[in-house]
Design a protein around this motif. Structure first.
Motif, PDB file in Angstrom:
ATOM      1  N   GLY A   1      -5.065   5.274  -4.249  1.00  0.00           N
ATOM      2  CA  GLY A   1      -4.196   5.888  -3.262  1.00  0.00           C
ATOM      3  C   GLY A   1      -3.671   7.218  -3.769  1.00  0.00           C
ATOM      4  O   GLY A   1      -3.688   7.488  -4.981  1.00  0.00           O
TER       5      GLY A   1
ATOM      6  N   ILE B   1      -5.840   6.585   1.222  1.00  0.00           N
ATOM      7  CA  ILE B   1      -6.052   5.212   0.747  1.00  0.00           C
ATOM      8  C   ILE B   1      -7.552   4.970   0.669  1.00  0.00           C
ATOM      9  O   ILE B   1      -8.282   5.226   1.627  1.00  0.00           O
ATOM     10  CB  ILE B   1      -5.408   4.168   1.688  1.00  0.00           C
ATOM     11  CG1 ILE B   1      -3.883   4.203   1.550  1.00  0.00           C
ATOM     12  CG2 ILE B   1      -5.925   2.763   1.387  1.00  0.00           C
ATOM     13  CD1 ILE B   1      -3.149   3.186   2.413  1.00  0.00           C
TER      14      ILE B   1
ATOM     15  N   LEU C   1      -2.310  -1.494  -0.812  1.00  0.00           N
ATOM     16  CA  LEU C   1      -1.870  -0.144  -0.447  1.00  0.00           C
ATOM     17  C   LEU C   1      -1.736  -0.116   1.072  1.00  0.00           C
ATOM     18  O   LEU C   1      -2.646  -0.558   1.783  1.00  0.00           O
ATOM     19  CB  LEU C   1      -2.878   0.913  -0.891  1.00  0.00           C
ATOM     20  CG  LEU C   1      -3.176   1.016  -2.387  1.00  0.00           C
ATOM     21  CD1 LEU C   1      -4.187   2.147  -2.646  1.00  0.00           C
ATOM     22  CD2 LEU C   1      -1.903   1.260  -3.199  1.00  0.00           C
TER      23      LEU C   1
ATOM     24  N   LEU D   1       3.697   5.655   1.389  1.00  0.00           N
ATOM     25  CA  LEU D   1       2.612   4.878   0.790  1.00  0.00           C
ATOM     26  C   LEU D   1       3.261   3.711   0.048  1.00  0.00           C
ATOM     27  O   LEU D   1       3.957   3.915  -0.952  1.00  0.00           O
ATOM     28  CB  LEU D   1       1.800   5.757  -0.167  1.00  0.00           C
ATOM     29  CG  LEU D   1       0.634   5.077  -0.887  1.00  0.00           C
ATOM     30  CD1 LEU D   1      -0.407   4.545   0.093  1.00  0.00           C
ATOM     31  CD2 LEU D   1      -0.037   6.058  -1.864  1.00  0.00           C
TER      32      LEU D   1
ATOM     33  N   CYS E   1       2.991   0.423  -2.196  1.00  0.00           N
ATOM     34  CA  CYS E   1       2.054  -0.125  -3.179  1.00  0.00           C
ATOM     35  C   CYS E   1       2.643  -1.417  -3.718  1.00  0.00           C
ATOM     36  O   CYS E   1       3.722  -1.399  -4.325  1.00  0.00           O
ATOM     37  CB  CYS E   1       1.857   0.845  -4.340  1.00  0.00           C
ATOM     38  SG  CYS E   1       1.554   2.550  -3.806  1.00  0.00           S
TER      39      CYS E   1
END
Lengths: 256, 256
Positions: free
Chosen positions: A6, A75, A175, A182, A184
């Motif tokens: 990512g 991603i 992700l 974003l 994670c």
């Protein structure tokens, strides 16, 4: 095991260097021969490339690693199939629209019993655990917030809670992005690295390739890269802990 | 005006030849410089390529026209912007999931007042009339059929009715697919051609390129190509009439 990659950045940045390392793991330096995919956000737009062929042999992967698509959020995923046959519809990342934004999801791991969870708005197209988990996750967000929330605190808490819940079913390295954030989530393997001034050089672990970021960047650039395993040999990666969540926006860690 | 291109086939077929003709119209033989996109179905999977750059100059378009992606259903679009700025999120074809299938939509024309129509399940990501029309159309299908219908008669009637309704707002040349059916609605310009045995040769109108389909096919192949304007000079295209609908499956006309 699959490999995740990512990126979150404050200026449109190409991911050619990191992707070049990742794609070698798809059938060359790694065993992940069962397809690959990558999604790039450009503003509210999102374009993705999917190929059920091994990334190390894919003509589309060669295009993506050569052709500089600049994006603030990326991603990518290369697949070693365990649940769901090798086919285009089972190739991550998966995408659905919520609140007029495209949400993108990639997952590494297996989730026992995920298919017993009832789905309401979103339905999987393929047969993977992962896509079912993604549909369930977006369903929960949509049920809690039929309209986009005005502040993000509650949404952050909800996504953390949902990821932890999915984590109880097995291995959930994830992700997730709406193009701005974003998210994670680490179950077993996920590491990240933020590049900012002063920029230095970096050398890939999987390919004989170096880059001097001071030549490629401006002093204000902030770029975070997240991967299943560190991609470079000479930078200080932060290895995430099991159960940990990290959320990035414009390259910066906003919450963990 | 934008250009539409669709394909329906009974065996996975590449669209390189027709796409080569279409992409010349994107900034070279035609004025459609504002981006292009193409969606390929492979089984239940669907992959698309989008580029806000003119197709005649696009490295991704060159890949698509060179690299033989075989598919039974394809929808492509090159854009001359009239509503909505030139950007990735405004680039057709648009895609949404319904009943665990990816639906794809491309449109040429303008629809006055479309944005007054209330949306329920699907929301546009970009600012085009076209994406709003697509979201509204899928909303109506979903409200009528929360579950996929067991027979297709009612669905065919509904889509015909919805397309005619949208046609009252302006110009509505449309290609729509769920991966099995290809619905084609003509407002002003749409023509189709079915290639089957005995196969002959064809020459593009927009590029100095010929192909002898008897060398490229088997006797059982049935391939229908639909385009805004005929793409070849030496084949008998059926020019559709305003308000007409044609639906193809596996290359064959199933209803009009």
């Amino acid at each position: 095991m699959c490999e995740l990659l990512g990126m979150s950045a404050n200026v449109p940045t190409d991911i050619c260097f990191s992707f070049a390392g990742l794609m070698r793991r798809g059938g060359q330096t790694g065993p992940h021969r069962d397809g690959w995919g990558i999604a790039f956000y450009e503003g509210k737009g999102c374009r993705s490339f999917h190929d059920p062929a091994p990334s190390a042999e894919s003509e589309i992967a060669r295009l993506v690693s050569r052709y500089s698509i600049k994006s603030c959020t990326v991603i990518s995923h290369i697949r070693r199939a365990n649940r769901g046959r090798v086919s285009l519809e089972n190739t991550h990342p998966f995408t659905r629209e919520l609140w007029g934004r495209m949400w993108t999801f990639a997952h590494n791991g297996q989730l026992k019993g995920i298919k017993d969870r009832i789905l309401t708005f979103y339905e999987p197209v393929g047969s993977t655990d992962s896509e079912h988990a993604f549909c369930w996750l977006l369903d929960q967000i949509r049920m809690q917030y039929p309209e986009p929330p005005k502040t993000t605190g509650g949404l952050m808490k909800l996504i953390r809670h949902l990821a932890a819940d999915l984590g109880t079913l097995g291995v959930f390295n994830m992700l997730l992005s709406d193009g701005r954030y974003l998210w994670c989530h680490c179950a077993t393997n996920l590491a990240w690295l933020t590049r900012k001034a002063p920029f230095g050089a970096a050398t890939l672990l999987d390919a004989d390739m170096s880059v001097d970021f001071s030549q490629e960047t401006t002093p204000n650039d902030v770029v975070t890269v997240i991967a299943t395993r560190p991609l470079t040999r000479d930078e200080a990666w932060t290895v995430m802990q099991p159960g940990q969540m990290a959320v990035f926006r414009s390259g910066a860690l906003v919450t963990r």
